[in-house]
Design an enzyme around this catalytic site. Structure first.
Site, PDB file in Angstrom:
ATOM      1  N   VAL A  36       9.683  53.629 -33.260  1.00  0.00           N
ATOM      2  CA  VAL A  36       8.359  54.146 -32.907  1.00  0.00           C
ATOM      3  C   VAL A  36       8.481  55.538 -32.291  1.00  0.00           C
ATOM      4  O   VAL A  36       7.706  56.449 -32.603  1.00  0.00           O
ATOM      5  CB  VAL A  36       7.628  53.187 -31.943  1.00  0.00           C
ATOM      6  CG1 VAL A  36       6.326  53.816 -31.438  1.00  0.00           C
ATOM      7  CG2 VAL A  36       7.345  51.855 -32.633  1.00  0.00           C
ATOM      8  N   PRO A  56      18.258  55.218 -22.664  1.00  0.00           N
ATOM      9  CA  PRO A  56      19.719  55.119 -22.695  1.00  0.00           C
ATOM     10  C   PRO A  56      20.223  55.371 -24.114  1.00  0.00           C
ATOM     11  O   PRO A  56      19.533  55.063 -25.096  1.00  0.00           O
ATOM     12  CB  PRO A  56      19.997  53.677 -22.254  1.00  0.00           C
ATOM     13  CG  PRO A  56      18.759  53.252 -21.545  1.00  0.00           C
ATOM     14  CD  PRO A  56      17.632  53.966 -22.207  1.00  0.00           C
ATOM     15  N   ALA A  58      22.292  53.860 -25.891  1.00  0.00           N
ATOM     16  CA  ALA A  58      22.429  52.651 -26.707  1.00  0.00           C
ATOM     17  C   ALA A  58      21.130  52.292 -27.427  1.00  0.00           C
ATOM     18  O   ALA A  58      21.151  51.599 -28.449  1.00  0.00           O
ATOM     19  CB  ALA A  58      22.868  51.468 -25.831  1.00  0.00           C
ATOM     20  N   GLY A  59      19.989  52.778 -26.937  1.00  0.00           N
ATOM     21  CA  GLY A  59      18.703  52.421 -27.545  1.00  0.00           C
ATOM     22  C   GLY A  59      18.162  53.461 -28.494  1.00  0.00           C
ATOM     23  O   GLY A  59      17.021  53.349 -28.951  1.00  0.00           O
ATOM     24  N   ASP A 119       1.454  49.207 -29.025  1.00  0.00           N
ATOM     25  CA  ASP A 119       1.056  47.817 -29.286  1.00  0.00           C
ATOM     26  C   ASP A 119       0.153  47.211 -28.205  1.00  0.00           C
ATOM     27  O   ASP A 119      -0.033  45.995 -28.160  1.00  0.00           O
ATOM     28  CB  ASP A 119       2.286  46.917 -29.474  1.00  0.00           C
ATOM     29  CG  ASP A 119       3.088  47.295 -30.709  1.00  0.00           C
ATOM     30  OD1 ASP A 119       2.459  47.720 -31.709  1.00  0.00           O
ATOM     31  OD2 ASP A 119       4.322  47.178 -30.685  1.00  0.00           O
TER      32      ASP A 119
END
Length: 484
Positions: A36, A56, A58-59, A119
């Site tokens: 997104v 982070p 990792a994301g 969302d």
């Protein structure tokens, strides 16, 4: 509803305020680095926003990593902190953590920072719309958060309906607007400038304006603008062909516009109406069909009692377009070769060196009886169909046949001759009780169907105020499917 309230469009609430928001160089914070976030980066950078990602490593989505590596966005390699909201103009959350997204949304509300919480529509101050982009052209579709996929589908359909190169066309018209401001710089004359450009747009249509893309060099542009300036200074609205010389071969097409319903023209007719440079139309063609035209449209003027003069003007308009190398469409009601003077027009064009292409149309001689549930042929009732007109050459009356019990008579352009037709039918041995039917504006929303008899043929017109265009059907076939 009062006359006062009827003047104004009723307000339907519940929508979003759709604006083209200028966000260039404003600071936008995106919390999250997934798919997104990648989509939001594209939308924001198209508008030249200064974007910071908080997530982070990792994301991070691969596309987000790409944007970071290429210095398109700033990046904070950590989770969100409340102080990240300091001095930002807009916030977008794109987190899987629903509770944290809501918390950030509430913080933004407290600080009066516009926020979009992915969302969670109730927490969004704004929505992202499905967008089509072509240079300066942006088309955005919103379903107010109720159907993102539907918004995408609608956007694709809208984009496909646009002529090719519309973004370039807009840039060219933008240059023309700039030139007009140079030609008439006084602020007090802004109305004159706007009116002239508006009329040019209306006369050229999207197809005509698209021809500005033929200007490939700055010299060609300047030559075109020089011609346009001459028209502007005298307040004239030029045709696109007087500004740009067409390189195409001239072409003339006679199209049958059918009985009035735009869904009853052929697929080919619809395509050619959209592609033509110039459409010369009969006066009775409904607006729903004329709305298909994307090039220049000229509609026959009314010459009371002077049909030949009106016809001459139409033909000369066609000839002018052909001499300019245009694809000219002669749009006629019904079918061009059935009481439409189409044969005369073909010979006229041939004498001048042009061979017309013919596109058939549905004649009201067939569609009007069908609209009234009249089978013009029916075994044991009618085995002949005679089609004639109530207005022949120089306004003459038709030579009607003697009565035949198994004939169906269809008369076009008859309503103005109702009394004379009644007398002629009686003279030709038609029984007074034979059924007649008037079909007014067949296959149009305002269609009317009125039955009567030969005896009441004229009084039915007067009593019901039947107006042209109307078709008259006479014969026993009228009563096969109708109980009158």
């Amino acid at each position: 509803m009062t006359e006062e309230t009827a003047k104004y469009t009723p307000i339907q609430g519940g929508a979003s305020l759709v604006v083209a928001y200028q966000i260039a160089n404003k600071r936008v914070l995106i919390v999250g680095g997934g798919n997104v976030a990648a989509q939001r980066i594209v939308s924001l950078k198209m508008a030249d926003a200064a974007v910071t990602i908080v997530s982070p490593e990792a994301g991070l989505h691969d596309e987000v990593k790409y944007r970071i590596e290429h210095k398109e966005v700033d990046w904070k390699n950590r989770t969100f902190k409340d102080e990240d909201l300091d001095s930002v103009d807009m916030v977008l959350t794109a987190l899987d953590d629903h509770e944290e997204s809501l918390r950030i949304g509430h913080l933004c509300r407290e600080k009066r920072i516009p926020v979009n919480v992915a969302d969670v529509p109730p927490m969004c101050d704004f929505y992202f719309m499905s967008q089509h982009r072509d240079g300066p052209l942006q088309i955005a579709v919103s379903t107010n958060g109720q159907g993102p996929k539907m918004a995408n589908m609608i956007r694709v359909a809208a984009a496909k309906a646009l002529p090719e190169g519309m973004g370039n066309t807009i840039e060219k018209m933008g240059k023309l607007r700039g030139k007009v401001r140079e030609w008439e710089p006084e602020m007090k004359n802004s109305g004159k400038r706007m009116t002239w450009v508006t009329k040019v747009c209306e006369k050229w249509g999207l197809k005509g304006m698209g021809r500005l893309n033929e200007l490939k060099t700055s010299q060609e542009e300047e030559e075109a603008f020089k011609k346009l300036r001459e028209y502007f200074m005298i307040g004239a609205i030029p045709s696109i062909d007087s500004v740009l010389v067409s390189k195409k071969q001239p072409r003339i097409t006679l199209i049958g516009g059918g009985p009035g319903d735009p869904e009853l023209i052929t697929v080919k007719a619809k395509r050619l109406l959209q592609e033509a440079d110039l459409v010369i139309s009969d006066r009775l063609i409904p607006s729903q069909i004329l709305d298909l035209v994307q090039g220049e449209l000229r509609i026959a003027r009314k010459f009371t009692g002077k049909s030949d003069e009106a016809q001459d003007e139409l033909m000369n308009w066609c000839l002018d377009g052909l001499k300019q190398g245009l694809h000219v469409v002669r749009l006629k009601i019904g079918d061009p070769l059935l009481f439409g003077r189409g044969g005369e027009e073909i010979l006229w064009f041939r004498q001048r060196g042009f061979e017309p292409e013919l596109i058939a149309g549905i004649s009201s001689a067939f569609s009007a009886p069908m609209a009234a549930m009249i089978p013009v042929t029916y075994r044991g009732v009618s085995d002949q169909v005679i089609i004639t007109t109530g207005r022949g050459t120089k306004g003459s009356m038709p030579d009607l046949p003697l009565y035949g019990a198994t004939q169906t008579l269809v008369v076009l352009m008859a309503v103005g001759r109702a009394a004379e037709l009644r007398s002629m039918l009686i003279d030709r041995n038609y029984p007074l009780d034979v059924s007649i039917c008037w079909i007014e504006n067949s296959n149009c929303p305002e269609e009317r169907i009125v039955f009567g008899t030969v005896d009441t043929l004229a009084s039915t017109v007067e009593k019901n105020d039947i107006k042209a265009p109307a078709v008259l059907v006479v014969g026993h076939s009228n009563t096969v499917l109708n109980s009158n």
